[in-house]
Design an enzyme around this catalytic site. Structure first.
Site, PDB file in Angstrom:
ATOM      1  N   GLY A 230     -15.903  33.343 -35.960  1.00 46.56           N
ATOM      2  CA  GLY A 230     -15.795  31.899 -35.810  1.00 46.56           C
ATOM      3  C   GLY A 230     -14.345  31.504 -35.627  1.00 46.56           C
ATOM      4  CD  GLU A 233      -9.688  24.078 -39.474  1.00 43.21           C
ATOM      5  OE1 GLU A 233      -9.950  23.918 -38.270  1.00 43.21           O
ATOM      6  OE2 GLU A 233      -9.835  23.199 -40.341  1.00 43.21           O
ATOM      7  N   GLY A 235     -11.787  31.125 -40.743  1.00 41.09           N
ATOM      8  CA  GLY A 235     -11.439  32.495 -41.138  1.00 41.09           C
ATOM      9  C   GLY A 235     -10.448  32.506 -42.296  1.00 41.09           C
ATOM     10  CB  CYS A 286     -14.173  34.799 -29.267  1.00 45.41           C
ATOM     11  SG  CYS A 286     -15.183  36.245 -28.998  1.00 45.41           S
ATOM     12  CD  GLU A 383     -10.966  29.794 -29.795  1.00 45.02           C
ATOM     13  OE1 GLU A 383     -11.042  29.456 -30.979  1.00 45.02           O
ATOM     14  OE2 GLU A 383     -11.408  30.871 -29.365  1.00 45.02           O
TER      15      GLU A 383
HETATM   16  P1  NDP Z   1     -16.624  27.572 -37.378  1.00 49.13           P
HETATM   17  O1  NDP Z   1     -15.594  28.596 -37.577  1.00 49.13           O
HETATM   18  O2  NDP Z   1     -16.488  26.264 -38.042  1.00 49.13           O
HETATM   19  O3  NDP Z   1     -18.074  28.136 -37.788  1.00 49.13           O
HETATM   20  C1  NDP Z   1     -18.453  29.498 -37.712  1.00 49.13           C
HETATM   21  C2  NDP Z   1     -19.439  29.787 -38.825  1.00 49.13           C
HETATM   22  O4  NDP Z   1     -18.823  29.589 -40.095  1.00 49.13           O
HETATM   23  C3  NDP Z   1     -20.661  28.882 -38.833  1.00 49.13           C
HETATM   24  O5  NDP Z   1     -21.788  29.604 -39.278  1.00 49.13           O
HETATM   25  C4  NDP Z   1     -20.283  27.827 -39.850  1.00 49.13           C
HETATM   26  O6  NDP Z   1     -21.367  27.158 -40.419  1.00 49.13           O
HETATM   27  C5  NDP Z   1     -19.571  28.674 -40.874  1.00 49.13           C
HETATM   28  N1  NDP Z   1     -18.656  27.938 -41.735  1.00 49.13           N
HETATM   29  C6  NDP Z   1     -18.009  26.782 -41.467  1.00 49.13           C
HETATM   30  N2  NDP Z   1     -17.247  26.430 -42.523  1.00 49.13           N
HETATM   31  C7  NDP Z   1     -17.423  27.379 -43.470  1.00 49.13           C
HETATM   32  C8  NDP Z   1     -16.904  27.568 -44.776  1.00 49.13           C
HETATM   33  N3  NDP Z   1     -16.045  26.710 -45.328  1.00 49.13           N
HETATM   34  N4  NDP Z   1     -17.288  28.641 -45.479  1.00 49.13           N
HETATM   35  C9  NDP Z   1     -18.156  29.533 -44.938  1.00 49.13           C
HETATM   36  N5  NDP Z   1     -18.685  29.395 -43.717  1.00 49.13           N
HETATM   37  C10 NDP Z   1     -18.320  28.338 -42.967  1.00 49.13           C
HETATM   38  O7  NDP Z   1     -16.780  27.336 -35.876  1.00 49.13           O
HETATM   39  P2  NDP Z   1     -17.432  26.068 -35.221  1.00 49.13           P
HETATM   40  O8  NDP Z   1     -18.803  26.517 -34.960  1.00 49.13           O
HETATM   41  O9  NDP Z   1     -17.289  24.792 -35.927  1.00 49.13           O
HETATM   42  O10 NDP Z   1     -16.515  25.966 -33.969  1.00 49.13           O
HETATM   43  C11 NDP Z   1     -15.213  25.379 -34.083  1.00 49.13           C
HETATM   44  C12 NDP Z   1     -14.246  26.082 -33.216  1.00 49.13           C
HETATM   45  O11 NDP Z   1     -14.141  27.440 -33.616  1.00 49.13           O
HETATM   46  C13 NDP Z   1     -14.643  26.171 -31.771  1.00 49.13           C
HETATM   47  O12 NDP Z   1     -14.319  25.029 -31.080  1.00 49.13           O
HETATM   48  C14 NDP Z   1     -13.876  27.363 -31.324  1.00 49.13           C
HETATM   49  O13 NDP Z   1     -12.553  26.999 -31.043  1.00 49.13           O
HETATM   50  C15 NDP Z   1     -13.891  28.254 -32.520  1.00 49.13           C
HETATM   51  N6  NDP Z   1     -14.937  29.274 -32.459  1.00 49.13           N
HETATM   52  C16 NDP Z   1     -14.574  30.539 -32.180  1.00 49.13           C
HETATM   53  C17 NDP Z   1     -15.529  31.500 -32.072  1.00 49.13           C
HETATM   54  C18 NDP Z   1     -15.189  32.877 -31.763  1.00 49.13           C
HETATM   55  O14 NDP Z   1     -16.075  33.651 -31.418  1.00 49.13           O
HETATM   56  N7  NDP Z   1     -13.960  33.284 -31.888  1.00 49.13           N
HETATM   57  C19 NDP Z   1     -16.931  31.222 -32.223  1.00 49.13           C
HETATM   58  C20 NDP Z   1     -17.213  29.865 -32.570  1.00 49.13           C
HETATM   59  C21 NDP Z   1     -16.235  28.943 -32.670  1.00 49.13           C
HETATM   60  P3  NDP Z   1     -21.849  25.766 -39.787  1.00 49.13           P
HETATM   61  O15 NDP Z   1     -22.300  26.071 -38.414  1.00 49.13           O
HETATM   62  O16 NDP Z   1     -22.923  25.355 -40.682  1.00 49.13           O
HETATM   63  O17 NDP Z   1     -20.649  24.849 -39.808  1.00 49.13           O
END
Ligand code: NDP
Length: 514
Positions: A230, A233, A235, A286, A383
């Site tokens: 994900g 931030e 992470g 990503c 990103e």
């Molecule tokens: P996030 O990093 O917010 O979410 C990824 C996962 O983490 C989801 O399952 C989310 O749950 C979960 N999550 C969110 N907050 C927490 C927390 N505090 N503790 C534990 N788990 C958590 O990505 P987003 O989906 O909001 O996307 C936001 C941005 O992240 C995108 O615009 C992009 O820039 C980047 N991104 C990068 C990815 C990659 O592959 N590198 C993939 C996806 C996003 P929930 O969905 O319920 O919020």
């Protein structure tokens, strides 16, 4: 009426303890697709208890690698049998074009389970070390315990497979929390794992909000490892929460990958490659090649062709086989993309094409967008995760390596060139986990994948990725110890063990023996 999806717990599909649900939306229409059980802290506790029991007392970690491999192959077969349903569900829930869902997503899930089965079946869990004087030494690779897997919305079923397969292949149990925008295919994959006959508690799926279900899972003392994909931030937050009990973490985070066109490339091919690198899945990847560096001598020609072909791409509903790209995942992501287009204008980048929504009723569509800019701009550093490309000129190879590496990220990238030794030299200069030469987005479950710098920690795939789910234990057997007695370097005074019936030194007034 929309469908309803439950949690996947040890005993099977279940409602959340709170009885709450949330909606999953079809991004091609903006309409509700399904109601999904919403896991909270109580569900996390219950799932962790089951996963712990399955790990601590169940058969799974104790089975032979080849037995686990057979179970993984069964899952792969079931995915294959359900390929049509899973592809359609992914297209509707995540906005993947149906072409992509059929060809890339489901195929990758099958090959991931098969590749991990191959590694597990080889049973490389013991490794002899060089003999010491009078000792034999070896390593054992053992499963870690209960793994929490947290996945993003961009490739839901693939990301679920990338984590479930190696976690269980290595003998762990796993609890998957899928992204709230796109939980449906992950729930289906969990269901297929149960159907494949995996023991109770080995695979569970808990859809629910990151801030509640996700945080509870990561902080839970019964969890041994977190595998996360994900944003950078989130992470960071995962690392903080995991630090409470020093959990192992693998993190696959953001990227701002370079796609580098050298002047000796076949330009027709390279233009197609650059477009594929950025506009595949509307840039929500990503590894998206969101910065195109083009050598100045061919810059004008390449840019003109990029714009022309981007304008020919068909943006449309995911289920339409003619669509080249579908919608972005949600209104919030559309807002992010529009905000960055505005930032691009403000910082003086030149919009060459796109920059707006197409005239399509409903859904979250955005036109493929190309800016001419420079590497210091926010649109080249941050990103965006949408269909936005920044094209940047350069003069020589040393300059492009320096510019490409001027980023907090280091996930992927490509070099387009007709001169392999030159391309290899540029590729070796890049500080990224993967570089493709004359290709893009080629991820093979047999080769490691992951990021340098703030793009992540650890690797997925291949033997390297498999070992991220195992502890290493060193066993030292002193072959002569019993015969030889104490080593001279046991430099402490060890009292001889006393017979409890014989009066000790304190009572007998004598000195300790030894
Ligand atoms: P996030 O990093 O917010 O979410 C990824 C996962 O983490 C989801 O399952 C989310 O749950 C979960 N999550 C969110 N907050 C927490 C927390 N505090 N503790 C534990 N788990 C958590 O990505 P987003 O989906 O909001 O996307 C936001 C941005 O992240 C995108 O615009 C992009 O820039 C980047 N991104 C990068 C990815 C990659 O592959 N590198 C993939 C996806 C996003 P929930 O969905 O319920 O919020």
């Amino acid at each position: 009426m929309s469908d309803t999806y439950g949690l996947i717990l040890a005993e099977g599909a279940a409602d959340a303890a709170s009885g709450e649900t949330f909606e999953s939306i079809d991004p091609s229409t903006g309409k509700v697709l399904a109601q999904v059980a919403k896991a909270g802290g109580e569900d996390v506790d219950r799932a962790v208890d089951s996963a712990r029991a399955a790990f601590d007392d169940g058969p799974w970690p104790r089975m032979k690698g080849r037995e686990r491999a057979a179970a993984l192959l069964k899952v792969a077969d079931l995915v294959k049998q359900n390929a049509g349903h899973l592809a359609e569900l992914e297209a509707r829930d995540a906005g993947h074009t149906i072409r992509m869902a059929k060809n890339a997503d489901v195929g990758m899930v099958i090959s991931t389970f098969r590749a991990v089965a191959e590694i597990a079946a080889r049973e490389e869990d013991e490794e002899a070390l060089p003999r010491g004087p009078g000792s034999t030494n070896y390593l054992r690779r053992e499963p870690l315990g209960v793994c929490a897997a947290i996945t993003p919305w961009n490739f839901p079923i693939q990301m679920a497979a990338w984590k479930i397969a190696p976690a269980i292949g290595a003998g762990n149990t796993v609890i998957l929390k899928p992204a709230s925008y796109t939980p449906l295919t992950s729930i289906e994959l969990g269901r297929l794992c149960l159907e494949a006959g995996l023991p109770e508690g080995v695979v569970q799926v808990l859809p629910g909000p990151g801030a509640a279900a996700g945080e509870s899972l990561v902080a839970h003392p019964g969890v041994d490892k977190v595998a996360f994909t994900g944003s950078t931030e989130v992470g960071r937050r995962i690392m903080q929460l995991a630090s409470g009990t020093i959990k192992k973490c693998t993190l696959e985070l953001g990227g701002k990958s370079p796609s580098i066109v050298l002047d000796d490339a076949d330009l027709d091919f390279a233009v197609d490659g650059v477009l594929w690198g950025i506009f595949f899945h509307s840039g929500q990847v990503c590894t998206a090649g969101s910065r195109a560096f083009v050598q100045r001598s061919v810059y004008e020609d390449v840019v003109a062709e990029l714009v022309k072909r981007a304008e020919d791409m068909q943006v449309g509903p995911a289920m339409d086989p003619a669509s080249d790209t579908g919608p972005v995942v949600a209104q919030s992501q559309l807002d992010t993309v529009e905000r960055y287009v505005e930032i691009g204008h403000q910082e003086g980048a030149k919009l060459l094409t796109g920059g707006e929504r197409p005239a399509i009723e409903g859904g979250y569509f955005f036109r493929p967008t190309i800016f001419a800019g420079d590497n210091s701009m926010a649109i080249a550093q941050e990103e965006i995760f949408g269909p936005v490309l920044v094209v940047i000129p350069f003069d020589d190879d040393a300059e492009v390596v320096r510019l490409a590496n001027d980023s907090i990220y280091g996930l992927g990238g490509a070099v387009w060139s007709g001169n392999t030794p030159r391309a290899v030299k540029v590729a070796e200069g890049l500080r990224t986990g993967t570089v493709w030469i004359n290709d893009y987005h080629m991820i093979n479950p047999k080769y490691p994948f992951g990021g340098y710098k703030q793009s992540g920690l650890g690797r997925e795939h291949g033997r390297v990725g498999f070992d991220e789910y195992r502890e290493i234990k060193h066993i030292h057997v002193d072959l002569n110890g019993q015969v030889r007695g104490r080593h001279p370097w046991w430099d402490i005074s060890v009292p001889k063990r006393r017979d409890p019936d014989v009066p000790g030194p304190e009572t007998a007034g004598s000195k300790p023996a030894g």
